[in-house]
Scaffold this motif. Structure first.
Motif, PDB file in Angstrom:
ATOM      1  N   ARG A  98      54.572  39.603  56.931  1.00 62.69           N
ATOM      2  CA  ARG A  98      54.920  38.884  58.150  1.00 62.69           C
ATOM      3  C   ARG A  98      56.434  38.837  58.326  1.00 62.69           C
ATOM      4  N   LYS A  99      56.884  38.965  59.549  1.00 64.71           N
ATOM      5  CA  LYS A  99      58.304  38.908  59.855  1.00 64.71           C
ATOM      6  C   LYS A  99      58.722  37.437  59.951  1.00 64.71           C
ATOM      7  N   ALA A 100      59.524  36.998  58.998  1.00 68.78           N
ATOM      8  CA  ALA A 100      59.994  35.614  58.983  1.00 68.78           C
ATOM      9  C   ALA A 100      61.073  35.468  57.931  1.00 68.78           C
ATOM     10  N   ALA A 101      61.983  34.538  58.157  1.00 70.02           N
ATOM     11  CA  ALA A 101      62.912  34.135  57.107  1.00 70.02           C
ATOM     12  C   ALA A 101      62.137  33.316  56.086  1.00 70.02           C
ATOM     13  N   ALA A 102      62.497  33.449  54.827  1.00 71.97           N
ATOM     14  CA  ALA A 102      61.763  32.773  53.757  1.00 71.97           C
ATOM     15  C   ALA A 102      61.684  31.273  53.984  1.00 71.97           C
ATOM     16  N   GLU A 103      62.818  30.649  54.333  1.00 76.98           N
ATOM     17  CA  GLU A 103      62.831  29.206  54.484  1.00 76.98           C
ATOM     18  C   GLU A 103      61.983  28.750  55.676  1.00 76.98           C
ATOM     19  N   ASP A 104      61.960  29.570  56.749  1.00 76.08           N
ATOM     20  CA  ASP A 104      61.134  29.213  57.909  1.00 76.08           C
ATOM     21  C   ASP A 104      59.652  29.327  57.572  1.00 76.08           C
ATOM     22  N   PHE A 105      59.287  30.391  56.877  1.00 77.49           N
ATOM     23  CA  PHE A 105      57.891  30.582  56.498  1.00 77.49           C
ATOM     24  C   PHE A 105      57.412  29.455  55.588  1.00 77.49           C
ATOM     25  N   LEU A 106      58.194  29.138  54.575  1.00 76.26           N
ATOM     26  CA  LEU A 106      57.804  28.085  53.641  1.00 76.26           C
ATOM     27  C   LEU A 106      57.719  26.734  54.329  1.00 76.26           C
ATOM     28  N   SER A 107      58.625  26.457  55.251  1.00 80.12           N
ATOM     29  CA  SER A 107      58.624  25.173  55.954  1.00 80.12           C
ATOM     30  C   SER A 107      57.375  24.990  56.801  1.00 80.12           C
ATOM     31  N   ALA A 108      56.837  26.084  57.303  1.00 75.87           N
ATOM     32  CA  ALA A 108      55.676  26.011  58.191  1.00 75.87           C
ATOM     33  C   ALA A 108      54.355  26.099  57.449  1.00 75.87           C
ATOM     34  N   GLN A 109      54.395  26.253  56.131  1.00 76.88           N
ATOM     35  CA  GLN A 109      53.197  26.481  55.333  1.00 76.88           C
ATOM     36  C   GLN A 109      52.560  25.201  54.822  1.00 76.88           C
ATOM     37  N   ALA A 110      51.240  25.233  54.681  1.00 76.14           N
ATOM     38  CA  ALA A 110      50.529  24.201  53.943  1.00 76.14           C
ATOM     39  C   ALA A 110      49.813  24.811  52.744  1.00 76.14           C
ATOM     40  N   GLU A 111      49.820  26.143  52.666  1.00 79.25           N
ATOM     41  CA  GLU A 111      49.130  26.868  51.598  1.00 79.25           C
ATOM     42  C   GLU A 111      49.875  26.721  50.283  1.00 79.25           C
ATOM     43  N   GLU A 112      49.112  26.690  49.176  1.00 81.38           N
ATOM     44  CA  GLU A 112      49.717  26.702  47.851  1.00 81.38           C
ATOM     45  C   GLU A 112      49.540  28.078  47.224  1.00 81.38           C
ATOM     46  N   TYR A 113      50.490  28.434  46.383  1.00 81.23           N
ATOM     47  CA  TYR A 113      50.479  29.729  45.717  1.00 81.23           C
ATOM     48  C   TYR A 113      50.585  29.530  44.208  1.00 81.23           C
ATOM     49  N   SER A 136      59.160  24.874  45.556  1.00 81.15           N
ATOM     50  CA  SER A 136      58.471  23.901  44.710  1.00 81.15           C
ATOM     51  C   SER A 136      57.304  23.247  45.439  1.00 81.15           C
ATOM     52  N   ALA A 137      57.494  22.953  46.712  1.00 82.66           N
ATOM     53  CA  ALA A 137      56.452  22.294  47.495  1.00 82.66           C
ATOM     54  C   ALA A 137      55.250  23.194  47.738  1.00 82.66           C
ATOM     55  N   ARG A 138      55.451  24.502  47.691  1.00 81.79           N
ATOM     56  CA  ARG A 138      54.365  25.436  47.996  1.00 81.79           C
ATOM     57  C   ARG A 138      53.717  26.024  46.741  1.00 81.79           C
ATOM     58  N   LEU A 139      54.242  25.711  45.566  1.00 80.00           N
ATOM     59  CA  LEU A 139      53.632  26.195  44.330  1.00 80.00           C
ATOM     60  C   LEU A 139      52.549  25.243  43.845  1.00 80.00           C
ATOM     61  N   ALA A 140      51.430  25.784  43.411  1.00 82.25           N
ATOM     62  CA  ALA A 140      50.396  24.984  42.772  1.00 82.25           C
ATOM     63  C   ALA A 140      50.924  24.467  41.438  1.00 82.25           C
ATOM     64  N   PRO A 141      50.404  23.342  40.947  1.00 85.18           N
ATOM     65  CA  PRO A 141      50.848  22.848  39.639  1.00 85.18           C
ATOM     66  C   PRO A 141      50.697  23.930  38.567  1.00 85.18           C
ATOM     67  N   GLY A 142      51.756  24.152  37.828  1.00 87.16           N
ATOM     68  CA  GLY A 142      51.753  25.208  36.822  1.00 87.16           C
ATOM     69  C   GLY A 142      52.072  26.579  37.362  1.00 87.16           C
ATOM     70  N   GLY A 143      52.332  26.658  38.671  1.00 83.31           N
ATOM     71  CA  GLY A 143      52.645  27.943  39.282  1.00 83.31           C
ATOM     72  C   GLY A 143      54.006  28.476  38.855  1.00 83.31           C
ATOM     73  N   VAL A 144      54.184  29.791  38.990  1.00 86.82           N
ATOM     74  CA  VAL A 144      55.387  30.480  38.533  1.00 86.82           C
ATOM     75  C   VAL A 144      56.279  30.837  39.713  1.00 86.82           C
ATOM     76  N   PHE A 145      57.566  30.558  39.563  1.00 87.22           N
ATOM     77  CA  PHE A 145      58.577  31.080  40.479  1.00 87.22           C
ATOM     78  C   PHE A 145      59.494  31.978  39.677  1.00 87.22           C
ATOM     79  N   ALA A 146      59.658  33.211  40.120  1.00 85.37           N
ATOM     80  CA  ALA A 146      60.515  34.154  39.411  1.00 85.37           C
ATOM     81  C   ALA A 146      61.271  35.009  40.415  1.00 85.37           C
TER      82      ALA A 146
END
Length: 221
Positions: A98-113, A136-146
């Motif tokens: 999807r065409k979007a800036a990362a911060e805009d996409f994350l701000s509009a999301q309710a999905e967890e990853y 942090s808000a979009r990661l599931a508990p124990g989720g990985v950010f790398a």
């Protein structure tokens, strides 16, 4: 997101030849954290991705995301460059990009990853004070950010820096975007302050004959 940033990344994307058809092992998809082909760690940095929801911030032409989807992940990629999105869709029509800036996409999301990652992508080119709380808000508990990118170019030059992009044509004014450079231990502190745990940051040595390594940072939500 400024139109100049989109233009700069379109220029960058148009100048890149894209991922080769197969790697040294003959595979048609693979994961590359570094700028050097067939070098460095693979997708295991993200944990078991089979059945996991994963998000690629700054997915470019989609090579890393395509590999995770081939491994059974439910993947989404975002990029601000229409040129890069078109390349990804052209080579891997099944990808959800999807065409979007990362911060805009994350701000509009309710999905967890279960995993959010960035390879020379938005994690390098977005203010961490803005990006990290959204991740942090979009990661599931124990989720990985790398994420990975070049180490700081100059000792002592940290924080926001200007990255020069290839100009659209010879003789035109160069285009610039902003990136954020920090030493590995500083990234550890930044992520810990944002609430991540088990944070690691290392510089992966380059292959023989190359000078620039790759900074790889990982944290757990």
């Amino acid at each position: 997101m400024r139109e100049q940033d989109i233009s700069a990344w379109d220029v960058w994307g148009a100048a890149k030849s894209g991922r080769k058809e197969t790697n040294a092992a003959g595979a048609s998809t693979w994961f590359n954290w570094t700028q050097w082909p067939d070098h460095g760690p693979d997708e295991e940095i993200l944990g078991n991705v089979a059945g996991a929801r994963v998000l690629d911030l700054g997915c470019g032409s989609g090579g890393n995301l395509a590999h995770l989807v081939e491994l059974g992940a439910e993947g989404v990629g975002v990029d601000i460059s229409p040129v890069q999105i078109a390349k990804a869709r052209g080579r891997w029509p099944y990808l959800d990009v999807r065409k979007a800036a990362a911060e805009d996409f994350l701000s509009a999301q309710a999905e967890e990853y279960e995993a959010i990652f960035s390879v020379f992508g938005a994690a390098w080119f977005t203010d961490p004070a803005v990006l990290l709380p959204l991740v942090s808000a979009r990661l599931a508990p124990g989720g990985v950010f790398a994420f990975s990118h070049n180490p700081p170019a100059l000792v002592g030059c940290y924080g926001p820096q200007a990255s020069r992009m290839q100009p659209p044509e010879k003789g035109s004014e160069p285009l610039y975007v902003k990136r954020w450079d920090y030493e590995p231990q500083t990234w550890v502190v930044i992520l810990e302050r944002a609430g991540f745990t088990n944070v690691t940051a290392e510089v992966i040595a380059p292959p023989a004959g190359k000078r620039t390594g790759t900074l790889l940072v990982r944290g757990i939500a």
